[in-house]
Design a protein around this motif. Structure first.
Motif, PDB file in Angstrom:
ATOM      1  N   ALA A  53      12.007  -8.650  71.951  1.00  0.00           N
ATOM      2  CA  ALA A  53      11.082  -8.665  70.631  1.00  0.00           C
ATOM      3  C   ALA A  53      11.722  -9.898  69.662  1.00  0.00           C
ATOM      4  CB  ALA A  53      11.187  -7.473  69.963  1.00  0.00           C
ATOM      5  N   LEU A  54      12.824  -9.851  69.491  1.00  0.00           N
ATOM      6  CA  LEU A  54      13.542 -10.939  68.676  1.00  0.00           C
ATOM      7  C   LEU A  54      13.496 -12.114  69.352  1.00  0.00           C
ATOM      8  CD1 LEU A  54      16.769  -9.002  67.393  1.00  0.00           C
ATOM      9  CD2 LEU A  54      14.827  -9.926  66.178  1.00  0.00           C
ATOM     10  N   ARG A  55      13.193 -12.356  70.714  1.00  0.00           N
ATOM     11  CA  ARG A  55      13.323 -13.477  71.228  1.00  0.00           C
ATOM     12  C   ARG A  55      12.094 -14.252  70.922  1.00  0.00           C
ATOM     13  NH1 ARG A  55      16.915 -12.367  76.678  1.00  0.00           N
ATOM     14  NH2 ARG A  55      18.677 -13.141  75.925  1.00  0.00           N
ATOM     15  N   ARG A  56      10.988 -13.240  71.111  1.00  0.00           N
ATOM     16  CA  ARG A  56       9.506 -13.898  71.188  1.00  0.00           C
ATOM     17  C   ARG A  56       9.338 -13.980  69.676  1.00  0.00           C
ATOM     18  NH1 ARG A  56       8.534  -9.059  73.935  1.00  0.00           N
ATOM     19  NH2 ARG A  56       7.795  -8.045  72.521  1.00  0.00           N
ATOM     20  N   ALA A  57       9.778 -13.583  68.717  1.00  0.00           N
ATOM     21  CA  ALA A  57       9.634 -13.435  67.449  1.00  0.00           C
ATOM     22  C   ALA A  57      10.476 -14.841  66.938  1.00  0.00           C
ATOM     23  CB  ALA A  57      10.441 -12.657  66.392  1.00  0.00           C
ATOM     24  N   LEU A  58      11.287 -15.159  67.408  1.00  0.00           N
ATOM     25  CA  LEU A  58      12.036 -16.345  67.082  1.00  0.00           C
ATOM     26  C   LEU A  58      11.641 -17.676  67.911  1.00  0.00           C
ATOM     27  CD1 LEU A  58      15.636 -15.007  66.623  1.00  0.00           C
ATOM     28  CD2 LEU A  58      13.945 -16.100  64.599  1.00  0.00           C
ATOM     29  N   SER A  59      10.677 -17.648  68.931  1.00  0.00           N
ATOM     30  CA  SER A  59      10.377 -18.795  69.519  1.00  0.00           C
ATOM     31  C   SER A  59       9.250 -19.278  69.245  1.00  0.00           C
ATOM     32  CB  SER A  59      10.143 -18.263  71.087  1.00  0.00           C
ATOM     33  OG  SER A  59       9.024 -17.515  71.039  1.00  0.00           O
TER      34      SER A  59
END
Length: 59
Positions: A53-59
């Protein structure tokens, strides 16, 4: 430093919420917000992979 985060009501809203939260935060707060999310997201949304979730949010 921690910020009181009011988590969204549903898992579907989590990534957009995290995106807005992290992209609008002051740079000095980012590390703390990410650490807080890694602790609190699994508690609030037990079925969510917080790192994904954090990776998707930061991409």
């Amino acid at each position: 430093m921690t910020t009181e985060i009011e988590w969204p009501a549903s898992e579907a809203e989590l990534v957009p919420y995290l995106r807005e939260l992290l992209h609008s935060a002051a740079p000095i707060l980012l590390e703390g917000l990410i650490e807080q999310a890694t602790v609190e997201v699994p508690r609030v949304f037990p079925d969510v992979d917080v790192i994904a979730a954090l990776r998707r949010a930061l991409s």
